[in-house]
Design a protein around this motif. Structure first.
Motif, PDB file in Angstrom:
ATOM      1  N   ASP A 256       0.814  -1.225   0.000  1.00  0.00           N
ATOM      2  CA  ASP A 256       0.000   0.000   0.000  1.00  0.00           C
ATOM      3  C   ASP A 256       0.845   1.272   0.000  1.00  0.00           C
ATOM      4  O   ASP A 256       0.298   2.371   0.012  1.00  0.00           O
ATOM      5  N   GLU A 257       2.187   1.110   0.010  1.00  0.00           N
ATOM      6  CA  GLU A 257       3.077   2.272  -0.017  1.00  0.00           C
ATOM      7  C   GLU A 257       3.411   2.598  -1.464  1.00  0.00           C
ATOM      8  O   GLU A 257       4.284   1.994  -2.070  1.00  0.00           O
ATOM      9  N   ARG A 276       5.369 -13.386  -1.673  1.00  0.00           N
ATOM     10  CA  ARG A 276       4.015 -13.936  -1.734  1.00  0.00           C
ATOM     11  C   ARG A 276       2.973 -12.846  -1.507  1.00  0.00           C
ATOM     12  O   ARG A 276       1.934 -12.795  -2.187  1.00  0.00           O
ATOM     13  N   ALA A 277       3.242 -11.953  -0.544  1.00  0.00           N
ATOM     14  CA  ALA A 277       2.301 -10.857  -0.277  1.00  0.00           C
ATOM     15  C   ALA A 277       2.158  -9.958  -1.503  1.00  0.00           C
ATOM     16  O   ALA A 277       1.045  -9.565  -1.879  1.00  0.00           O
ATOM     17  N   ARG A 281      -1.206  -9.283  -3.790  1.00  0.00           N
ATOM     18  CA  ARG A 281      -1.746  -7.929  -3.950  1.00  0.00           C
ATOM     19  C   ARG A 281      -1.520  -7.375  -5.365  1.00  0.00           C
ATOM     20  O   ARG A 281      -1.791  -6.212  -5.621  1.00  0.00           O
ATOM     21  N   GLY A 282      -0.995  -8.186  -6.258  1.00  0.00           N
ATOM     22  CA  GLY A 282      -0.808  -7.753  -7.633  1.00  0.00           C
ATOM     23  C   GLY A 282       0.363  -6.816  -7.849  1.00  0.00           C
ATOM     24  O   GLY A 282       0.392  -6.070  -8.841  1.00  0.00           O
ATOM     25  N   VAL A 283       1.327  -6.841  -6.951  1.00  0.00           N
ATOM     26  CA  VAL A 283       2.530  -6.015  -7.085  1.00  0.00           C
ATOM     27  C   VAL A 283       3.604  -6.852  -7.774  1.00  0.00           C
ATOM     28  O   VAL A 283       3.970  -7.928  -7.296  1.00  0.00           O
ATOM     29  N   ARG A 284       4.117  -6.344  -8.891  1.00  0.00           N
ATOM     30  CA  ARG A 284       5.073  -7.118  -9.667  1.00  0.00           C
ATOM     31  C   ARG A 284       6.503  -6.940  -9.143  1.00  0.00           C
ATOM     32  O   ARG A 284       6.913  -5.830  -8.810  1.00  0.00           O
ATOM     33  N   ARG A 358       4.101   2.136 -10.185  1.00  0.00           N
ATOM     34  CA  ARG A 358       3.390   0.895 -10.477  1.00  0.00           C
ATOM     35  C   ARG A 358       2.291   1.095 -11.492  1.00  0.00           C
ATOM     36  O   ARG A 358       1.588   2.095 -11.495  1.00  0.00           O
ATOM     37  N   GLU A 359       2.155   0.069 -12.329  1.00  0.00           N
ATOM     38  CA  GLU A 359       1.043   0.077 -13.250  1.00  0.00           C
ATOM     39  C   GLU A 359      -0.219  -0.407 -12.553  1.00  0.00           C
ATOM     40  O   GLU A 359      -0.178  -1.203 -11.640  1.00  0.00           O
TER      41      GLU A 359
END
Length: 360
Positions: A256-257, A276-277, A281-284, A358-359
């Motif tokens: 979330d940062e 894994r987190a 959360r969809g963070v690449r 981030r996209e």
């Protein structure tokens, strides 16, 4: 004493209470070997202790007699007599952390190659009382030296009573009364931060290990120092407990940062949880956030993506611990801290930051 003529085999059985049909076997003694070999018990003792002055033909006769009778020299008694047990005690804070297990394995392997056995004393809980109790037990153990794997601030040397002959070497500590061997934690952390800044990241976030850990403290201090040296902002530290679960919890917060594009994690297990987190959360990684770990566990190359991490040479740590022990046992005074260098291993979890973050 003079050599004896051996014409009869030594008696190795004894009558049991007058019952001629029943016998009980007794332990073969040095005297039995001496009688069979036709030598004195003193000669048998000299052969057992490896005395090079024994004539080779006599040595062979004694060894043949030992083999025939199944005689085993009492190594404990011999060790007590000469004050050399060929054994090293290892006290460790536990066998759950990767660092402790790999350090123990390295020390045991190096000790074995040097001809020493290892006696392990794991501590159930990291308390000063348990440390004192472990050292007290040394009075009952036949060891020449102790390697203390001490990752927390519990070594109060004023409260410890050591057997006078026992030498001590400490791993991962700030002890001043004993020689210390450790990985160069600061060097590794600085390399991780510089690698990420060199890729173009504005700053580097950090997931630290437990506050009581020496290694975690040194890595966190070096992380902050490296950022300040480059004039970069120092984000708030997130803290874990070395486990993937704690890395996962920290990863959910970092997801979330929006300004977080690079993370240095204090060990690979927490980095695994972080990955894994981020995935959940969809963070690449490394498209959105680059990640660097610490330890270079064997599985690090199989993470998704393969983890860039700081390699610790645990084999070298073990060799240097045993080397310090042997030098102390030889009468040399060993002091100070000896640091094993680290190496940054670049894999696929780090890259230059995206131009616009981030996209979606």
């Amino acid at each position: 004493m003079t050599e004896q003529n051996a014409t009869d085999r030594p008696a190795v059985v004894a009558k049991d209470g007058g019952r001629g049909a029943r016998t009980r076997q007794r332990r073969v003694s040095m005297a039995d070997v001496a009688q069979l070999a036709g030598v004195s018990s003193q000669t048998v003792s000299r052969v057992s202790n490896g005395d090079a002055a024994v004539v080779e033909t006599t040595r062979k006769r004694v060894l043949d007699a030992m083999k025939e009778l199944g005689y085993r020299p009492n190594s404990a008694a011999r060790a007590l007599k000469r004050g050399d047990f060929r054994a090293i005690g290892v006290i460790t804070m536990g066998l759950t952390s990767t660092g402790n297990v790999r350090t123990l394995d390295a020390v045991a392997g190096s000790a074995s190659r040097a001809g020493y056995a290892v006696t392990l004393i794991p501590l159930d809980a990291p308390t000063q009382e348990n440390v004192k109790g472990a050292f007290t037990r040394l009075d009952e153990l036949a060891v020449d030296a102790v390697v203390l794997i001490m990752e927390v601030h519990l070594l109060d040397t004023a409260a410890l009573t050591l057997p006078p002959h026992v030498k001590v070497v400490v791993v991962d500590s700030d002890a001043t009364d004993f020689p210390v061997v450790d990985t160069d934690q600061r060097q590794g952390a600085r390399a991780a931060v510089r690698h990420l800044l060199g890729l173009g990241h504005d700053t580097v976030w950090h997931i630290a290990g437990p506050e009581e850990s020496f290694a975690a403290g040194r890595r966190a201090e070096a992380w902050e120092e490296a950022l300040r040296a480059e004039g970069r902002a120092v984000p708030p530290v997130l803290r874990g407990d070395w486990t993937p679960g704690s890395g996962y919890e920290a990863g959910l917060r970092l997801a979330d940062e929006a300004g977080c594009t690079a993370v240095f994690v204090a060990n690979d297990q927490m980095a695994l949880g972080l990955l894994r987190a981020f995935h959940d959360r969809g963070v690449r990684v490394p498209g959105d956030v680059s990640v660097v770990g610490f330890d270079d566990i064997p599985e690090a190359a199989s993470f998704i993506p393969p983890l860039t991490t700081v390699h610790q040479d645990f084999a070298q740590v073990g060799e240097w611990c045993v080397d310090a022990v042997l030098r102390e046992l030889a009468g040399e005074t060993v002091t100070g801290v000896r640091l094993v260098p680290t190496t940054l291993v670049e894999r696929h979890s780090t890259a230059s930051p995206a131009a616009r973050g981030r996209e979606s």
